[in-house]
Design an enzyme around this catalytic site. Sequence first.
Site, PDB file in Angstrom:
ATOM      1  N   CYS A 220      59.457 -38.920  -1.343  1.00 48.10           N
ATOM      2  CA  CYS A 220      59.766 -38.047  -0.252  1.00 48.10           C
ATOM      3  C   CYS A 220      58.691 -37.194  -0.045  1.00 48.10           C
ATOM      4  O   CYS A 220      57.784 -36.984  -0.884  1.00 48.10           O
ATOM      5  CB  CYS A 220      61.141 -36.969  -0.443  1.00 48.10           C
ATOM      6  SG  CYS A 220      60.812 -35.903  -1.764  1.00 48.10           S
ATOM      7  N   THR A 222      56.467 -33.645   0.005  1.00 45.07           N
ATOM      8  CA  THR A 222      56.732 -32.326  -0.629  1.00 45.07           C
ATOM      9  C   THR A 222      57.279 -31.341   0.490  1.00 45.07           C
ATOM     10  O   THR A 222      58.271 -30.669   0.309  1.00 45.07           O
ATOM     11  CB  THR A 222      55.304 -31.641  -1.002  1.00 45.07           C
ATOM     12  OG1 THR A 222      54.705 -32.672  -1.729  1.00 45.07           O
ATOM     13  CG2 THR A 222      55.513 -30.200  -1.563  1.00 45.07           C
ATOM     14  N   ALA A 241      53.307 -42.669  -2.690  1.00 45.77           N
ATOM     15  CA  ALA A 241      53.664 -41.148  -2.994  1.00 45.77           C
ATOM     16  C   ALA A 241      53.791 -40.355  -1.904  1.00 45.77           C
ATOM     17  O   ALA A 241      53.746 -40.564  -0.575  1.00 45.77           O
ATOM     18  CB  ALA A 241      52.000 -40.830  -3.549  1.00 45.77           C
ATOM     19  N   HIS A 242      54.041 -38.992  -2.148  1.00 47.69           N
ATOM     20  CA  HIS A 242      54.485 -38.065  -1.141  1.00 47.69           C
ATOM     21  C   HIS A 242      53.580 -37.965  -0.008  1.00 47.69           C
ATOM     22  O   HIS A 242      52.330 -37.710   0.023  1.00 47.69           O
ATOM     23  CB  HIS A 242      54.828 -36.691  -1.795  1.00 47.69           C
ATOM     24  CG  HIS A 242      53.803 -36.127  -2.595  1.00 47.69           C
ATOM     25  ND1 HIS A 242      54.170 -35.095  -3.485  1.00 47.69           N
ATOM     26  CD2 HIS A 242      52.443 -36.105  -2.559  1.00 47.69           C
ATOM     27  CE1 HIS A 242      52.895 -34.443  -4.071  1.00 47.69           C
ATOM     28  NE2 HIS A 242      51.891 -35.491  -3.377  1.00 47.69           N
ATOM     29  N   ASN A 243      54.357 -37.699   1.156  1.00 49.66           N
ATOM     30  CA  ASN A 243      53.699 -37.314   2.347  1.00 49.66           C
ATOM     31  C   ASN A 243      52.451 -38.403   3.097  1.00 49.66           C
ATOM     32  O   ASN A 243      51.511 -38.070   3.677  1.00 49.66           O
ATOM     33  CB  ASN A 243      52.840 -36.154   2.572  1.00 49.66           C
ATOM     34  CG  ASN A 243      53.764 -34.707   2.269  1.00 49.66           C
ATOM     35  OD1 ASN A 243      54.084 -34.284   1.201  1.00 49.66           O
ATOM     36  ND2 ASN A 243      54.536 -34.563   3.417  1.00 49.66           N
TER      37      ASN A 243
END
Length: 345
Positions: A220, A222, A241-243
């Site tokens: 998800c 941050t 990975a995130h974002n």
Amino acid sequence: MEFKATDIASFLGGEIVGDSDVKVNNVSKIEEGKEGTLAFLANPKYEHYIYETKASIVLVNRTFVPNKEISATLIKVDDAYKAFASLLDLYVQATTKVKKGIEQPSFVSEGVPLGEDVYVGAFAYIGQGAVIGNKVQIHPQVHIGENVTIGDNSIIYAGAKIYPGTVIGNRCIVHSGAVIGSDGFGFAPQEDGSYKKIPQIGIAILEDDVEIGANTTVDCGTMGHTIIRKGTKIDNLVQIAHNCDIGEHNVFAGQVGIAGSTKVGNYNKFAGQVGLGGHITVGDHVTLGAQSGVGQSVKSNQVLFGSPAIEIKQAMKAYVALRYLPEMRTDVARLKKDLEALKDK
């Protein structure tokens, strides 16, 4: 279930060369072809198999011209690989029984709207606030967290975990063991050398027609979201990975890893074990060869290879030079010795 060559040719718009009445009831690889099966030839490297295969029917490109006798019936089509894929799709539709209903034991939170013809397998869990569209298939032991949305005709295979707030579009496929919406890898270093976890309060979004392979993870955001845009296909054991913002109609092979906040454009192809650093941008129509390492942004319409990744022709030249390094080392040592000998004279 049997199909005649004439039926197959009619479905594919192909041209028959050989016995139009021959029948098949299964498919096979061309190198493992057996009587009564259909195979295909798309890669010229496999052409020698067509002269010895026992397959009854072989799909070939219209441009294919044999250089000796072939016992199999040929069906010539514009693209043998795509035609074979279409036949497999038709076969699956004809032979797969679509499940419906809610198996027990399973748990569906009170008030969760389930669309028409939904299947919920045994031991599945659907949390509060979730919304499940029409003809969604949720297989056994799937966890659907709170406030998850799943669009029509999507399939979540056994054991997949969908974290709270995740949005999954229409016609998506999430394979077994995949985790969508898990925490991103965010930790703040402290003065004493320890790390403090940074809460991950964003979500993950899969747009329409996305496929996620087995044991792949999409973190998800941050804050905000991680998004996989429509039509992108992701293999097994991939880490997003995130974002990250992954564009449309990309294909990522197994063990690709993409670090946080990286943006990938459209129609890219990443081979196995490609690694991308964080906070970079990759354009459109980029191909990255296996095990390529990318630490800076990449413009559109490039083919790169190596670690660090460079233009493919340069990479091949560098690889050739690398093979000769032991000999070059010996030559340099000899030249150094000769120079020392000259100085002594």
